[in-house]
Design a protein around this motif. Structure first.
Motif, PDB file in Angstrom:
ATOM      1  N   SER A 278      13.961 -31.853 -18.191  1.00 16.64           N
ATOM      2  CA  SER A 278      15.223 -31.248 -18.692  1.00 16.64           C
ATOM      3  C   SER A 278      15.047 -29.784 -19.055  1.00 16.64           C
ATOM      4  N   GLU A 279      13.877 -29.363 -19.569  1.00 13.83           N
ATOM      5  CA  GLU A 279      13.445 -28.174 -20.294  1.00 13.83           C
ATOM      6  C   GLU A 279      14.375 -28.014 -21.393  1.00 13.83           C
ATOM      7  N   SER A 280      14.603 -28.994 -22.492  1.00 16.51           N
ATOM      8  CA  SER A 280      15.395 -28.848 -23.522  1.00 16.51           C
ATOM      9  C   SER A 280      14.611 -28.687 -24.564  1.00 16.51           C
ATOM     10  N   GLU A 281      14.760 -28.080 -25.564  1.00 15.60           N
ATOM     11  CA  GLU A 281      14.006 -28.585 -26.850  1.00 15.60           C
ATOM     12  C   GLU A 281      14.742 -29.765 -27.682  1.00 15.60           C
ATOM     13  N   GLU A 282      15.769 -29.815 -27.595  1.00 13.69           N
ATOM     14  CA  GLU A 282      16.476 -31.121 -28.189  1.00 13.69           C
ATOM     15  C   GLU A 282      15.991 -32.401 -27.352  1.00 13.69           C
ATOM     16  N   ASN A 283      15.632 -32.383 -26.290  1.00 15.34           N
ATOM     17  CA  ASN A 283      15.122 -33.713 -25.669  1.00 15.34           C
ATOM     18  C   ASN A 283      13.719 -33.791 -25.597  1.00 15.34           C
TER      19      ASN A 283
END
Length: 339
Positions: A278-283
């Protein structure tokens, strides 16, 4: 009493549900087809379900409920099931009619014999859109054919060879007595369906027929990679619940413990890979929280999974480490048949 109850969760399924139902009607009067309309509003799903109940009143039953998701539809099917055995067939899938007759003959043999069968396993076929060759998931290396066995007679499951919802039929009373209740409004609960009841299964039987046809390839399908990334919170929830259901003290078989640990390992891998891709810091933070949850819930299981090959591969530091982790993505593709 029916030999087999089949629940078909339907949500705006008018385009394909009839193909599914028609394939199951070949089972005749021994089969109960529970068509669960899960709050469909955009098409004729409810109308089609009612029509089949009118046309086949001794076989088909239409169940209408407010939308609760796939798991709640399975719950409704199980609650209404009168058959000795229970299976779920998704509305965009179908069964091979010839294999179905062999399935019924096998169940019948146990019902009228003096041995109890808790779980029947058969093969399923990936009906992948556009694919010229169809991949068959069989269990020949893992399970002796045509033999009633316990867990200690199970051989080695290869990676990607797990027993999935498509391949399993449970004894209905076993599912009810183990307290199976899938969470509402949550995808990927089929993993709970094939995981939570396992410690209650004492006998299993493998029938080597290509029974279930698993359609895969629609863009909106729940196992589409981008869809899964968008629903990562649901994947994480299911994984946490499965961690909670694993209680080593209640699992007497060493082989079953090993199998369930490997299943949890692949669930942790899938959850981790989706967060990384996802390349999401949150994930990525959610991934970290999942591993911490496992550590707090079951420290010995955490050590086994975290420092195993896949666990180390999913927790490499930095961007370069995450690139290496993605290289292991083919393992999850093999397991789920991702697009």
């Amino acid at each position: 009493m029916k030999l087999l109850s089949v629940a078909i969760p339907c949500y705006n399924s008018e385009q394909y549900m009839e193909h599914c139902i028609q394939s199951l009607l070949t089972g005749g009067e021994e089969v109960e087809i529970l068509i669960v309309d899960d709050g469909s509003t955009k098409d004729r799903t409810a109308e089609i379900a009612d029509r089949y109940e009118r046309e086949y009143p001794s076989i088909c039953k239409a169940i209408h409920q407010e939308n609760g998701g796939h798991g709640e539809a399975v719950n409704a099917g199980l609650a209404h099931a009168s058959g000795i055995y229970f299976k779920v067939v998704d509305s965009d899938d179908w069964v091979n009619e010839e294999a179905f007759l062999e399935i019924l003959a096998t169940l019948r043999r146990f019902v009228y014999g003096n041995e109890t069968l808790d779980m029947l396993v058969s093969n399923f076929v990936y009906e992948k859109q556009g694919a010229k060759r169809k991949k068959v998931m069989n269990y020949r290396l893992a399970l002796p054919k045509d033999e009633l066995i316990g867990w200690e007679q199970v051989r080695h499951f290869m990676t990607g060879q797990y027993i999935l919802m498509h391949s399993v039929i449970y004894r209905t009373e076993l599912l009810k007595s183990c307290g199976l209740k899938l969470p509402k409004h949550t995808f990927y609960v089929d993993n709970i369906f094939v995981f939570q009841p396992l410690p209650y299964v004492k006998t299993l039987y493998y029938l080597d027929v290509n029974f279930y046809r698993y359609f895969i390839g629609r863009e909106d399908q729940s196992v589409n990679e981008q869809v899964m990334i968008g629903r990562i919170d649901q994947q994480l929830l299911v994984t946490r619940l499965m961690i909670d259901y694993y209680n080593e003290s209640k699992i007497s078989s060493r082989k079953l413990r090993s199998y369930m640990i490997k299943y949890l390992e692949i669930m942790m891998t899938i959850s981790s890979i989706l967060a990384i891709k996802s390349e999401s810091e949150e994930n990525l933070e959610k991934k970290k929280e999942l591993w911490q949850y496992l550590k707090n819930s079951n420290p010995s299981l955490y050590r086994r999974l975290r420092y195993g090959f896949l666990g180390q591969g999913m927790n490499l530091p930095g961007k370069s480490g995450r690139k290496v982790s993605i290289a292991g993505y083919k393992i999850t593709q093999k397991f789920y048949g991702f697009n």
